[in-house]
Design a protein around this motif. Structure first.
Motif, PDB file in Angstrom:
ATOM      1  N   UNK A   1      -2.109   0.815   0.543  1.00 14.53           N
ATOM      2  CA  UNK A   1      -2.508   1.241   1.890  1.00 14.53           C
ATOM      3  C   UNK A   1      -4.008   1.140   2.118  1.00 14.53           C
ATOM      4  N   UNK A   2      -4.646   0.131   1.520  1.00 17.06           N
ATOM      5  CA  UNK A   2      -6.076  -0.110   1.724  1.00 17.06           C
ATOM      6  C   UNK A   2      -6.246  -0.966   2.977  1.00 17.06           C
TER       7      UNK A   2
ATOM      8  N   UNK B   1      -8.616   3.899   1.930  1.00 16.89           N
ATOM      9  CA  UNK B   1      -8.242   3.530   0.567  1.00 16.89           C
ATOM     10  C   UNK B   1      -7.091   4.429   0.142  1.00 16.89           C
ATOM     11  N   UNK B   2      -6.017   3.785  -0.319  1.00 14.46           N
ATOM     12  CA  UNK B   2      -4.811   4.510  -0.730  1.00 14.46           C
ATOM     13  C   UNK B   2      -4.394   5.535   0.325  1.00 14.46           C
TER      14      UNK B   2
ATOM     15  N   UNK C   1     -13.503   8.874  -5.172  1.00 13.98           N
ATOM     16  CA  UNK C   1     -12.094   8.600  -4.908  1.00 13.98           C
ATOM     17  C   UNK C   1     -11.647   7.249  -5.453  1.00 13.98           C
ATOM     18  N   UNK C   2     -12.585   6.443  -5.952  1.00  8.36           N
ATOM     19  CA  UNK C   2     -12.231   5.150  -6.516  1.00  8.36           C
ATOM     20  C   UNK C   2     -11.274   5.299  -7.685  1.00  8.36           C
ATOM     21  N   UNK C   3     -10.576   4.235  -7.973  1.00  6.82           N
ATOM     22  CA  UNK C   3      -9.581   4.264  -9.041  1.00  6.82           C
ATOM     23  C   UNK C   3      -9.589   2.927  -9.760  1.00  6.82           C
TER      24      UNK C   3
END
Length: 170
Positions: A101-102, A142-143, A160-162
């Motif tokens: 969902x980016x 992002x997501x 929040x990055x992964x």
């Protein structure tokens, strides 16, 4: 490497003729003092550019406004194709059920100008200083979470990055 407007124009010529299938940018920010010519020579200065903030707007302006092409070309070479090449398709590379969902929402009429002093990275040096165009990201998700809107990061999105690993094939 893209260093000038002419380089960007050539880049999209290579995409159109099939030479390139993916377009991307690393982000190698350096604090201003790490690139200071008075204290650093070519062998000791931090490499890289602070271009990530204007990468998509520059690409949108070049592809849609200057070359008159569809913005779907940008999605293909900056999202779909890289996801396929790096084994991330199924999680990244499309806006579909089951994917992260980016998405970036771009206002195609909103003008922008790259100004070094307004860069949101730790360094304020850009070879694109003064470059102008149309097509500005107004929301980044992002997501499924809004992480930036109207030119500002959301405080609750910091960190929040992964890390993403290739999708396992069946």
């Amino acid at each position: 490497p893209m260093r000038t407007k002419e380089d960007m124009e050539k880049l999209w010529d290579y995409v159109l003729d099939g030479t390139l299938s993916c377009v991307g940018s690393d982000h190698s920010p350096a604090a201003d003092e790490e690139k200071d010519n008075a204290t650093k020579d070519i062998w000791h200065a931090w490499g890289g550019l602070n271009s990530i903030q204007f990468f998509l707007p520059m690409m949108f302006d070049m592809v849609v406004n200057k070359k008159g092409l569809s913005p779907t070309l940008i999605a293909k070479v900056m999202d779909y194709n890289p996801a396929k090449v790096f084994g991330l398709y199924g999680q990244k590379g499309a806006f579909e059920l089951g994917f992260d969902g980016d998405i970036v929402i771009v206002d195609p009429e909103k003008e922008w100008e790259c100004r070094q002093e307004e860069l949101l990275t730790k360094g304020h040096v850009s070879c694109f200083d003064g470059l102008q165009g149309k097509g500005t990201p107004i929301c980044t998700i992002i997501r499924g979470k809004v992480v930036a809107a109207d030119g500002a990061y959301k405080e609750d999105a910091i960190g929040y990055g992964k890390y993403v690993t290739p999708v396992k094939a069946d």
